[in-house]
Scaffold this motif. Sequence first.
Motif, PDB file in Angstrom:
ATOM      1  N   GLU A   1       0.825  -1.206   0.000  1.00 22.94           N
ATOM      2  CA  GLU A   1       0.000   0.000   0.000  1.00 22.94           C
ATOM      3  C   GLU A   1       0.867   1.268   0.000  1.00 22.94           C
ATOM      4  O   GLU A   1       1.776   1.415   0.819  1.00 22.94           O
TER       5      GLU A   1
ATOM      6  N   GLY B   1      -9.940   4.853  -8.842  1.00 22.00           N
ATOM      7  CA  GLY B   1     -10.077   3.568  -8.131  1.00 22.00           C
ATOM      8  C   GLY B   1      -8.831   3.145  -7.361  1.00 22.00           C
ATOM      9  O   GLY B   1      -8.781   2.021  -6.844  1.00 22.00           O
TER      10      GLY B   1
ATOM     11  N   SER C   1      -6.254   1.745  -5.194  1.00 24.92           N
ATOM     12  CA  SER C   1      -5.842   0.352  -4.951  1.00 24.92           C
ATOM     13  C   SER C   1      -6.477  -0.601  -5.954  1.00 24.92           C
ATOM     14  O   SER C   1      -5.817  -1.452  -6.543  1.00 24.92           O
TER      15      SER C   1
ATOM     16  N   HIS D   1      -6.458 -10.020   2.397  1.00 23.40           N
ATOM     17  CA  HIS D   1      -6.477  -8.594   2.758  1.00 23.40           C
ATOM     18  C   HIS D   1      -7.345  -8.471   4.000  1.00 23.40           C
ATOM     19  O   HIS D   1      -8.508  -8.868   3.978  1.00 23.40           O
TER      20      HIS D   1
ATOM     21  N   PHE E   1     -14.836  -3.528   0.701  1.00 25.04           N
ATOM     22  CA  PHE E   1     -14.053  -2.379   0.282  1.00 25.04           C
ATOM     23  C   PHE E   1     -13.654  -2.623  -1.165  1.00 25.04           C
ATOM     24  O   PHE E   1     -13.146  -3.687  -1.512  1.00 25.04           O
ATOM     25  N   TRP E   2     -13.888  -1.644  -1.983  1.00 26.23           N
ATOM     26  CA  TRP E   2     -13.617  -1.762  -3.418  1.00 26.23           C
ATOM     27  C   TRP E   2     -14.333  -2.964  -4.029  1.00 26.23           C
ATOM     28  O   TRP E   2     -13.915  -3.445  -5.074  1.00 26.23           O
TER      29      TRP E   2
ATOM     30  N   ARG F   1     -14.252  -5.983  -3.405  1.00 28.94           N
ATOM     31  CA  ARG F   1     -13.321  -7.082  -3.689  1.00 28.94           C
ATOM     32  C   ARG F   1     -14.000  -8.444  -3.560  1.00 28.94           C
ATOM     33  O   ARG F   1     -13.653  -9.380  -4.269  1.00 28.94           O
TER      34      ARG F   1
ATOM     35  N   LEU G   1      -6.162   2.167   9.188  1.00 33.76           N
ATOM     36  CA  LEU G   1      -7.434   1.654   8.662  1.00 33.76           C
ATOM     37  C   LEU G   1      -7.905   0.326   9.246  1.00 33.76           C
ATOM     38  O   LEU G   1      -9.057  -0.036   9.105  1.00 33.76           O
TER      39      LEU G   1
ATOM     40  N   ILE H   1      -2.477  -8.181   0.215  1.00 31.89           N
ATOM     41  CA  ILE H   1      -2.637  -6.723   0.113  1.00 31.89           C
ATOM     42  C   ILE H   1      -2.432  -6.096   1.493  1.00 31.89           C
ATOM     43  O   ILE H   1      -3.173  -6.402   2.430  1.00 31.89           O
TER      44      ILE H   1
ATOM     45  N   LEU I   1      -2.065  -2.952   4.379  1.00 34.84           N
ATOM     46  CA  LEU I   1      -3.043  -1.911   4.726  1.00 34.84           C
ATOM     47  C   LEU I   1      -2.465  -0.760   5.561  1.00 34.84           C
ATOM     48  O   LEU I   1      -2.900   0.389   5.424  1.00 34.84           O
TER      49      LEU I   1
ATOM     50  N   HIS J   1      -1.245   3.419   4.818  1.00 36.19           N
ATOM     51  CA  HIS J   1      -2.309   4.109   4.078  1.00 36.19           C
ATOM     52  C   HIS J   1      -2.475   5.518   4.626  1.00 36.19           C
ATOM     53  O   HIS J   1      -2.364   5.727   5.819  1.00 36.19           O
TER      54      HIS J   1
ATOM     55  N   ASP K   1       1.392   0.046  -4.797  1.00 39.50           N
ATOM     56  CA  ASP K   1       0.137   0.106  -5.584  1.00 39.50           C
ATOM     57  C   ASP K   1      -0.123   1.474  -6.214  1.00 39.50           C
ATOM     58  O   ASP K   1      -0.761   1.572  -7.252  1.00 39.50           O
ATOM     59  N   HIS K   2       0.370   2.511  -5.592  1.00 41.39           N
ATOM     60  CA  HIS K   2       0.246   3.886  -6.135  1.00 41.39           C
ATOM     61  C   HIS K   2       0.983   4.795  -5.188  1.00 41.39           C
ATOM     62  O   HIS K   2       1.422   4.361  -4.123  1.00 41.39           O
TER      63      HIS K   2
HETATM   64  C1  GP9 Z   1      -8.760  -0.663   1.158  1.00 40.78           C
HETATM   65  C2  GP9 Z   1      -7.333  -0.425   0.860  1.00 40.78           C
HETATM   66  C3  GP9 Z   1      -7.065   1.004   0.490  1.00 40.78           C
HETATM   67  O1  GP9 Z   1      -9.032  -1.949   1.557  1.00 40.78           O
HETATM   68  O2  GP9 Z   1      -6.849  -1.322  -0.073  1.00 40.78           O
HETATM   69  O3  GP9 Z   1      -7.513   1.380  -0.735  1.00 40.78           O
HETATM   70  P1  GP9 Z   1      -7.019   2.759  -1.396  1.00 40.78           P
HETATM   71  O4  GP9 Z   1      -7.585   3.893  -0.576  1.00 40.78           O
HETATM   72  O5  GP9 Z   1      -5.534   2.770  -1.392  1.00 40.78           O
HETATM   73  O6  GP9 Z   1      -7.586   2.737  -2.777  1.00 40.78           O
END
Ligand code: GP9
Length: 686
Positions: free
Chosen positions: A281, A321, A323, A369, A375-376, A378, A406, A436, A438, A441, A518-519
């Motif tokens: 992350e 989007g 992550s 995860h 979340f998202w 998934r 988080l 994944i 966390l 973040h 991831d970003h």
């Molecule tokens: C959520 C986590 C964060 O479960 O992967 O997502 P992000 O805010 O980085 O898109």
Amino acid sequence: MKKTIVKLKDKFVNFVKRIKKEKMISNYFKNNRLFLLFVLVCVVNSTLLRFFTMPTVENYLSIKTILADTAIVVIIGSFSYLFKNRKRYIYLLVWATIFTTICVINSVYYTFYTSFASVSMLSLTQYIGEVGDAVVQNVLQLKDLFYLIPYIFFIYYYYRLKKRGLYKNYPKEVRGKKFRHTLVFGVAILVAFCLSLSSLEISRFVKQWNREYIVMRFGIYLYQGNDLVASLTPTISAMFGYDEAKKEFTEYYQDRSDEQDYTNEYTNIFEGRNVIVIHAESLQALTLNKTFNGVEVTPNLNKMIKEGLFFSNFYSQVSVGTSSDTELTYNTSLMPTQSGTAFVSYFDRTYISTPKLMKEKGYYTFSMHANNADFWNRRTMHKSLGYDDFYSKETYEVDDENIIGLGLSDKEFFKQSVEKIKKISEEHDKYYGLLITLTNHTPFSDVDKYGDFSVTMKTTVTNPDGTTSEIEAPYLEGTKLGNYFKSVHYADEALGEFFNMMDEEGLLDNTVVILYGDHDARLPKSDYILMNNYDPVTNEVKSKDDPTYEEYDSFDYELDRKVPLLIWTKDQVVTGTVDYTMGMYDVMPTIGNMLGFYNKYALGHDIFEIKDDNIVVFPNGNWVTNLMYYNSQKGQYKLLKDEVISDDYILLNNEYAEKLLDVSNKAIVFDLFNPNSEEEAVSKNN
Ligand code: GP9
Ligand code: MN
């Protein structure tokens, strides 16, 4: 001016007098009892839902959220005045039923999934099965029946009013007036609510992925309405233009070979090995090999970089989007969609993905995860991507003392994940798994829990009398970037522990580890300027006139968003640093060649084939090559090498980027990887 104020004051005083004289308020209450009760019932139920699901006072008694609920209910209820007599009651009853049902369904859903329901899920028949089971098993929970009390009272109250002759019928003009006034009142509340929103709240509402957050701030009714629109948009946009999209898609891929038509030194190098992918992350490349007062931020990663194959010019290609966009691009070599997010809006499309291709090779595939599975989205999307199992928060033990930021801390996540991987390794011959993380973040504010890592600057300064002394200037302490480095240090420590535990269990033998950031961490540009231009004596940013001041423009900022990509094996089969410009969409073809699978439809390239000719396209149309970073919105660029660039180079790359984004988007929206997409498109149009 004075006159106007006096006039207004008089008007107001007269209005108040009139209200008193004509008993307007009490009359209003008397004449609109059923409507007011309708509003009360619906707002109470929404509040009850927050009380049962997210029971902190600021959640369920949030004035803003109550305002949002009231606005929606008043606006919808206002239309009841257009109906005559009993029909008015029926209209209100239908809506009270809809609103109460929304509360009951979400209450049940929350118990099972710690999240709120989405209309889009109902399009999945298998999902209806799951929810259906959940309802049956959950039916005895008393809290889910609470919502029926206000609802039943509403029905009872109508019959009581009727019996006493208090339920009135109004002439057409009166009804029209009531409708207009009520509607205006409802809209006014809605406007007041909208004005109170922050940009973060608006952006989260638009993205619709953090469902708890939206329900907490916007109330269940606005959430569900927004969810309905978000769920229908993909279906509607997929209804028009199928033929053209299919044609464009076919043309784009027509010259591609169906089978891999090359080999290189990495071909099949990892065939048969287990694969562990780490989605790190918000890990940015600039944290690697960085020190503060001689202490490394990421000692464990630095060691792994030396032992493995490190890609030093690697970019993630995320849109809104974040992550989930990276998960999409990493797994499919496609780009994020142009509207909404693939994970939320296009989870029911067919994808050609790394887990699916690994499954074809006999691998068991999983993802882990420790956050809520929704979340998202998934829970659903990881199935669409071909993961056999998704180990989410529900499968981890989460204690309060193990929470950082988080959710479950990375150290605890890895500890429990190793146990799971151990079991998996006993049950399966070969496995491919994604972990994944966390903790690292945004907003990086749980600093106390990251452990000791200082981001100060120790330095020697010359005093006015010519003597020298050692000082420790605060430097990045207290800044977001400083806290980020502390958080990354923690994440690196957690990774170090993970590798030790895996090694102790013998799980690193015959395994290949792929790790990516991831970003970027979305840190303020001003913090980078401070980092690069800090004066420890004044404890401030150097003046721009200072000859040692380093310019830091928006291009530097974009380039600093680079993330790491690392391929590592314990027996050091691959080593070295690769500095070709590379994007997340190049990972699938690159590792595919190493692991022995091929995807004709990948938008990226095997980096060892394309080498220096690569281009990384970003979802907003920007792109970067080894020669330049191009900002397509501004039409500006920064040269990365001392080479003259022709206009044609920019033109061709712009065309390439636009085409690639368009094909990717259409492939997802029109479900073009689905062999039955044509028939489905025809049936949608008829
Ligand atoms: C959520 C986590 C964060 O479960 O992967 O997502 P992000 O805010 O980085 O898109
Ligand atoms: Mn992320």
